[in-house]
Design an enzyme around this catalytic site. Structure first.
Site, mmCIF file in Angstrom:
data_model
loop_
_atom_site.group_PDB
_atom_site.id
_atom_site.type_symbol
_atom_site.label_atom_id
_atom_site.label_comp_id
_atom_site.label_asym_id
_atom_site.label_seq_id
_atom_site.Cartn_x
_atom_site.Cartn_y
_atom_site.Cartn_z
ATOM 1 N N CYS A 297 83.761 -59.366 -80.702
ATOM 2 C CA CYS A 297 83.979 -60.669 -81.350
ATOM 3 C C CYS A 297 84.271 -61.815 -80.390
ATOM 4 C CB CYS A 297 85.109 -60.543 -82.359
ATOM 5 S SG CYS A 297 84.801 -59.253 -83.559
HETATM 6 C C1 UGA Z 1 89.311 -60.674 -82.792
HETATM 7 C C2 UGA Z 1 90.324 -61.635 -83.428
HETATM 8 O O1 UGA Z 1 91.625 -61.363 -82.922
HETATM 9 C C3 UGA Z 1 90.334 -61.463 -84.947
HETATM 10 O O2 UGA Z 1 91.200 -62.417 -85.535
HETATM 11 C C4 UGA Z 1 88.903 -61.695 -85.482
HETATM 12 O O3 UGA Z 1 88.835 -61.509 -86.877
HETATM 13 C C5 UGA Z 1 87.972 -60.693 -84.808
HETATM 14 O O4 UGA Z 1 88.026 -60.893 -83.378
HETATM 15 C C6 UGA Z 1 86.578 -60.936 -85.341
HETATM 16 O O5 UGA Z 1 86.006 -61.996 -85.036
HETATM 17 O O6 UGA Z 1 86.088 -60.140 -86.112
HETATM 18 P P1 UGA Z 1 89.314 -58.080 -82.137
HETATM 19 O O7 UGA Z 1 88.009 -58.333 -81.462
HETATM 20 O O8 UGA Z 1 89.441 -56.899 -83.031
HETATM 21 O O9 UGA Z 1 89.749 -59.351 -83.027
HETATM 22 O O10 UGA Z 1 90.372 -57.894 -80.991
HETATM 23 P P2 UGA Z 1 91.656 -58.668 -80.455
HETATM 24 O O11 UGA Z 1 92.867 -58.015 -80.934
HETATM 25 O O12 UGA Z 1 91.521 -60.109 -80.670
HETATM 26 O O13 UGA Z 1 91.517 -58.353 -78.898
HETATM 27 C C7 UGA Z 1 90.378 -58.818 -78.179
HETATM 28 C C8 UGA Z 1 90.523 -58.507 -76.731
HETATM 29 O O14 UGA Z 1 91.533 -59.316 -76.134
HETATM 30 C C9 UGA Z 1 90.920 -57.059 -76.401
HETATM 31 O O15 UGA Z 1 90.147 -56.613 -75.313
HETATM 32 C C10 UGA Z 1 92.374 -57.164 -76.019
HETATM 33 O O16 UGA Z 1 92.782 -56.160 -75.140
HETATM 34 C C11 UGA Z 1 92.418 -58.534 -75.368
HETATM 35 N N1 UGA Z 1 93.756 -59.169 -75.386
HETATM 36 C C12 UGA Z 1 94.353 -59.456 -76.561
HETATM 37 C C13 UGA Z 1 94.359 -59.493 -74.204
HETATM 38 O O17 UGA Z 1 93.823 -59.250 -73.096
HETATM 39 N N2 UGA Z 1 95.593 -60.093 -74.222
HETATM 40 C C14 UGA Z 1 96.218 -60.393 -75.386
HETATM 41 O O18 UGA Z 1 97.331 -60.960 -75.346
HETATM 42 C C15 UGA Z 1 95.589 -60.061 -76.593
#
Ligand code: UGA
Length: 430
Positions: free
Chosen positions: A266
């Site tokens: 995403c």
């Molecule tokens: C993301 C959004 O958070 C959701 O709100 C959205 O609905 C979704 O995309 C979508 O468009 O369907 P997601 O891809 O499941 O959700 O994952 P996240 O929890 O956002 O994490 C994304 C990436 O960022 C991961 O690799 C995670 O490890 C990284 N991350 C997250 C960080 O490096 N640091 C953080 O503080 C948070």
């Protein structure tokens, strides 16, 4: 309400199970017959925490969810959600060929239906897509008029993989982009009983809310990673900095965990699609271009540390813990671990990986090029260095790494404790 969901992938199946859990009757339409069979046997085609159990309840106990490959099933429902994936078969983002194809097929099917029907766009499409492409396609193939016997709305999802069902059932907002009042009220009614605020907007606004939200989350991550890179050089702990920043209610603590960068299907994809939209409209985004660029270079930090610790990598044994882009999912799309493993192999290292859920998917990419461990202990035995690239709970016990050189890309370990137990411990930006 009788609802059909087109596309039983990640978003579609979670949406269907979520809607069935609150009492609606669901049919998932998917062209993949194996997927349809699995769902009808109450087995999820992918791993997502809690989904198997919820699916079993809906399919077996409540009997209010089933799957089919037959688009005609749509006729017996009142609402159809479009939840197909937004990449083309060639992997091209923002191409939306699957979305257009499904709109065409829904339109053809609705040509045979009498009475009002509403089509809801759930897939993430760039602003303007539903109004300019989807609604006209539905009209063309159904012979119906949007606003008369056909309703159209945009209802973006904000699900986070790993806790998607929880996110669905505990939504913090329900955004309804409506073609007209009737369409919006119809969608709002589906979520009756949810405590989340409902925001009703125009369709392109709803589409933009989704893209701007993901772009903002990506921005926070690239921002804190860059602060982290500087903090490391200055001997400052970026996690303490994030805690301090997060106490400001205008900032908040969420999405300020520094590491090897964001992956998944995403954030990277939506960012890229939004940047293309800027280009198309003759605009530029200095901020978002930099966010994407910073995220591409962040995993290189891991390689720099490995090189500094081990010198030449040829024939060095490297254990990689974690392939999924984050914990509690088997999704490895755009996972920083994939690029890291590629670079390790390129430099001649012998790589052994372990992930609690994503081993099968890792095998599909690397097949025989790497070894596959059986748990943490088995994977790190005899290795020259351990890389932690996903913060799964089972990696978080510092005692597992006694005497090892550990490089942590996700702050899975407590630095002070890890430094006492490991031969050496270093974080990607701490
Ligand atoms: C993301 C959004 O958070 C959701 O709100 C959205 O609905 C979704 O995309 C979508 O468009 O369907 P997601 O891809 O499941 O959700 O994952 P996240 O929890 O956002 O994490 C994304 C990436 O960022 C991961 O690799 C995670 O490890 C990284 N991350 C997250 C960080 O490096 N640091 C953080 O503080 C948070």
């Amino acid at each position: 309400m009788d609802i059909s969901v087109v596309g039983a992938g990640y978003v579609g199946l979670v949406t269907a199970v979520g809607l069935a859990s609150i009492g609606h009757n669901l049919v998932c339409i998917d062209i993949d017959e194996d997927r349809v069979d699995l769902i009808n046997r109450a087995e999820s085609p992918f791993y997502e925490k809690g989904l198997d159990e919820a699916l079993r309840t809906c399919v077996r106990e409540k009997a209010n969810l089933r799957a089919s490959w037959d688009y005609d099933e749509i006729i017996n429902t009142k609402v159809t959600y479009i939840c197909v994936n937004t990449c083309s078969d060639s992997g091209e983002n923002a191409d939306f060929s699957h979305v257009r194809q499904s709109a065409r097929r829904i339109g053809e099917t609705l040509a045979g239906k009498e009475g009002y029907h509403i089509v809801v766009m759930k897939s993430s499409v760039v602003p303007g897509t539903t109004e300019e492409i989807i609604a006209p396609l539905l009209e063309q193939y159904s012979g119906k008029r949007v606003g008369k016997d056909l309703g159209v709305a945009v209802n973006p999802e904000f699900l986070q993989e790993g806790k998607a069902l929880h996110c669905f059932l505990n939504s913090d907002r329900i955004v309804v982009g409506e073609y007209d009042r009737r369409s919006g009220s119809f969608v709002e009614e589906i979520y009756n009983g949810f405590r989340a605020p409902v925001l009703r907007t125009g369709m392109r606004t709803a589409e933009m809310i989704k893209f701007a939200s993901n772009a903002f989350l990506a921005t926070r991550i690239s921002f804190i990673n860059e602060i982290g890179n500087l903090c490391k050089k200055l001997g400052i702990d970026v996690y303490e900095v994030a805690d301090g920043m997060g106490l400001d209610p205008r900032i908040g603590r969420a999405f300020l965990n520094a590491g090897i960068g964001f992956g998944g299907s995403c954030l990277p994809k939506d960012l890229e699609a939004l940047l293309k939209q800027y280009e198309k409209m003759g605009e530029k985004s200095a901020v978002l271009s930099a966010v994407a660029q910073a995220n591409k270079s962040q995993p290189e930090k891991i390689m720099e540390i490995v090189g500094r610790r081990l010198g030449k990598l040829s024939d060095k044994k490297i254990a990689v813990l974690g392939m999924a882009f984050k914990p509690d999912t088997d999704d490895i799309r755009n996972a920083p671990a994939i690029e890291t493993v590629r670079q390790l192999l390129h430099e001649g290292a012998r790589v052994r990986v372990y992930d609690p859920k994503a081993m099968q998917k890792a095998r599909e990419i690397f097949s025989e090029d790497i070894q596959y461990g059986d748990g943490v202990a088995d994977t790190i035995e005899d290795c020259d260095c351990v890389l932690i690239l996903t913060e799964w709970d089972e990696f978080k016990d510092e005692n597992l790494y006694s005497g090892k050189i550990v490089i942590d890309g996700r702050r899975a370990l407590h630095p002070e404790k890890a430094r006492r137990i490991c031969q050496s411990y270093e974080g990607v930006c701490w």
